[in-house]
Design a protein around this motif. Structure first.
Motif, short mmCIF file in Angstrom:
data_model
loop_
_atom_site.label_atom_id
_atom_site.label_comp_id
_atom_site.label_asym_id
_atom_site.label_seq_id
_atom_site.Cartn_x
_atom_site.Cartn_y
_atom_site.Cartn_z
N GLY A 57 0.78 -1.22 0.00
CA GLY A 57 0.00 0.00 0.00
C GLY A 57 0.81 1.27 0.00
O GLY A 57 0.24 2.36 -0.04
N ARG A 58 2.14 1.16 0.04
CA ARG A 58 3.00 2.34 0.07
C ARG A 58 3.66 2.53 -1.29
O ARG A 58 3.70 1.64 -2.13
CB ARG A 58 4.09 2.20 1.14
N ASP A 60 3.21 10.10 -0.87
CA ASP A 60 3.59 9.16 0.18
C ASP A 60 4.89 9.66 0.79
O ASP A 60 5.67 10.37 0.15
CB ASP A 60 3.78 7.75 -0.38
N ALA A 62 -2.54 10.20 4.21
CA ALA A 62 -1.09 10.35 4.19
C ALA A 62 -0.62 11.43 3.23
O ALA A 62 0.42 12.05 3.45
CB ALA A 62 -0.43 9.02 3.84
N ASN A 82 -4.12 4.87 3.15
CA ASN A 82 -2.91 5.20 3.90
C ASN A 82 -3.13 6.50 4.66
O ASN A 82 -3.61 7.49 4.10
CB ASN A 82 -1.71 5.35 2.95
N GLU A 137 -1.89 9.23 8.20
CA GLU A 137 -0.89 9.69 9.15
C GLU A 137 -1.58 10.29 10.36
O GLU A 137 -2.59 11.00 10.22
CB GLU A 137 0.01 10.77 8.54
N SER A 142 2.90 6.99 10.22
CA SER A 142 2.09 6.42 9.14
C SER A 142 1.49 5.09 9.55
O SER A 142 2.11 4.29 10.26
CB SER A 142 2.96 6.21 7.90
N THR A 189 -1.78 2.09 7.99
CA THR A 189 -2.62 1.68 6.87
C THR A 189 -3.91 1.07 7.37
O THR A 189 -3.94 0.38 8.39
CB THR A 189 -1.88 0.65 5.99
#
Length: 240
Positions: free
Chosen positions: A49-50, A133, A185, A215, A217, A236, A238
């Motif tokens: 996912g990043r 990201d 994020a 995602n 933060e 971070s 998810t």
């Protein structure tokens, strides 16, 4: 540590017959088909996912930094930079264009001790300074005990959709209007979702409501309104 953070507009010329690297344009009849020091990378080297991560979470001072990226949209103007962790989103230091590669690796020069972020942006200039990201890492021996250097974290790095999010905070300065929020994020630093004031508590926990997959933060800010939208720490996680 290099401290000058210049506006990107001043030194990101469009690639029209020039290869641009670190804000220095060298005349060239054609743009190279590959980026120096860019290599294929397995998507598994970047967390699920990043889009970006460093090879390690801790580096020694002056040790080269290996950055892996994946899941990019493939624009020639996608770009990646490393900056101090608290630098504004429109800041940059060493950087490179991905040249349309959706995944790869890049070695950055070593850095002085401190906390840093590698950030990825899409499709310059149309994408502006929206961080798509970011991944935090540390240079120096203080990273051996990261909990003592952080102000905020969640109790898990992965949550299920709509599962409540437990946020822990510590080492805050104790202002009544220190505040904490959770946002997407890639949201600008002046954005906020659900939030709360710490009411002068230097440490504690707070449960946030669950979120849809994506995602995110959790971010902490000091002493509103005097402290403005300067993110003092971010963490971070998810939601799947």
């Amino acid at each position: 540590m290099k401290s000058t953070l210049r506006p990107l507009f001043s030194c990101l010329p469009v690639l029209l017959g020039f290869w641009v690297e670190g804000a220095i344009a060298n005349p060239s009849p054609t743009v190279p088909s590959t980026i120096p020091n860019a290599y294929p990378v397995l998507v598994s080297q970047v967390p699920v996912g990043r889009q970006v991560a460093t090879q390690k979470t801790t580096y020694a001072p002056s040790e080269p930094i290996m950055v892996n990226y994946a899941n990019l949209p493939g624009n020639s103007g996608d770009w990646i930079t490393i900056v101090p962790a608290n630098a504004p989103d429109n800041s940059y230091e060493e950087w490179f264009y991905t040249d349309g590669q959706r995944s790869g690796s890049r070695q950055f020069k070593g850095l002085a001790a401190g906390s840093y972020e590698v950030r990825v942006y899409h499709n310059w200039p149309n994408g502006g300074y929206v961080v798509q990201d970011r991944y935090r890492f540390t240079v120096g021996t203080q990273a051996a005990t990261p909990i003592n250097n952080r102000h905020i974290s969640t109790n898990k790095t992965v949550y299920q959709a709509n599962e409540p999010i437990m946020v822990n905070y510590a080492n805050l300065p104790g202002n009544r209007q220190d505040w904490i929020t959770i946002v997407a994020a890639n949201a600008p630093d002046d954005s906020y979702g659900e939030w709360f004031y710490t009411q002068g508590q230097r440490s504690g926990s707070r449960q946030f409501r669950g979120l849809t997959p994506g995602n995110y933060e959790v971010r902490v800010y000091y002493n509103w309104s005097a402290g403005g939208y300067v993110v003092q720490d971010r963490y971070s996680f998810t939601v799947r």
